[in-house]
Design an enzyme around this catalytic site. Structure first.
Site: not given
Ligand code: AR6
Length: 171
Positions: A10, A23, A33, A124
């Site tokens: 993204i 978060n 993030d 996460i």
């Molecule tokens: N581009 C697109 N998608 C991504 C990328 C990227 N660069 N990196 C990861 N994903 P997550 P959550 C996907 O864990 O579940 C953070 O620590 C990933 O594979 O990023 O909402 C925040 O600060 C997954 O499908 O977000 C919060 O504490 C999706 O993005 C917590 O994680 C969301 O994964 C939020 O958890």
């Protein structure tokens, strides 16, 4: 209006708004993030800190959304939203829908035309992909059917499973 899906990162998207799965602290984390703050540079965190010092003294609530600069990213703004953590015992779908709806409303308040979403809560926060895809798409379709500047929503899925799952939810 267009809803599209791409497999990718993204932080590379050239759109008006990229949505961050943040978060409540607004001060960064792992996953998407972490990638946004890393590639966007310190300007984003500086604005997040200002938000915390002002109206968001207690942080951003689950389901809410707020905009900052996109720093060095190709997008114009980052809209930060907080997804719900998956629960086996409680239905938190409405909060996940709120994330999408409120992110699009903040984007529209900026006059944004194009918005990219990650698969909020599916990393996460452990939300099952198929359910997240269904909720996200329904909320986005509903919001785009109303009065909004947003013409294009792009779901940016990080791997093929997420891409296939989101893609399969749209007829
Ligand atoms: N581009 C697109 N998608 C991504 C990328 C990227 N660069 N990196 C990861 N994903 P997550 P959550 C996907 O864990 O579940 C953070 O620590 C990933 O594979 O990023 O909402 C925040 O600060 C997954 O499908 O977000 C919060 O504490 C999706 O993005 C917590 O994680 C969301 O994964 C939020 O958890």
């Amino acid at each position: 209006m267009t809803i599209e899906f791409v497999e990718g990162d993204i932080t590379a998207q050239q759109v008006d708004v990229i949505v961050n799965a943040a978060n409540t602290s607004l001060l960064g984390g792992g996953g998407v993030d972490g990638a946004i703050h890393r590639r966007g540079g310190p300007e984003i965190l500086a604005e997040c800190r200002k938000l915390r010092a002002g109206h968001y003294g207690r942080g951003l609530k689950v389901g809410q959304a707020v905009a900052t600069t996109a720093g060095r990213l190709p997008a114009r703004w980052v809209v930060h939203t907080v997804g719900p953590v998956w629960s086996d015992t409680e239905d938190r779908s409405a909060l996940l829908a709120d994330c999408h709806r409120n992110s699009l409303r903040v984007a529209a308040s900026l006059g944004a035309v194009s918005v990219a979403f990650p698969a909020i809560s599916t990393g996460i926060y452990r939300w099952p992909l198929e359910s997240a895809a269904r909720i996200a798409l329904a909320a986005v379709e509903e919001e785009l059917a109303g009065d909004t500047s947003v013409q294009l929503v792009r779901f940016v899925l990080y791997d093929q499973l997420a891409y296939d799952t989101f893609r399969s939810q749209l007829p």
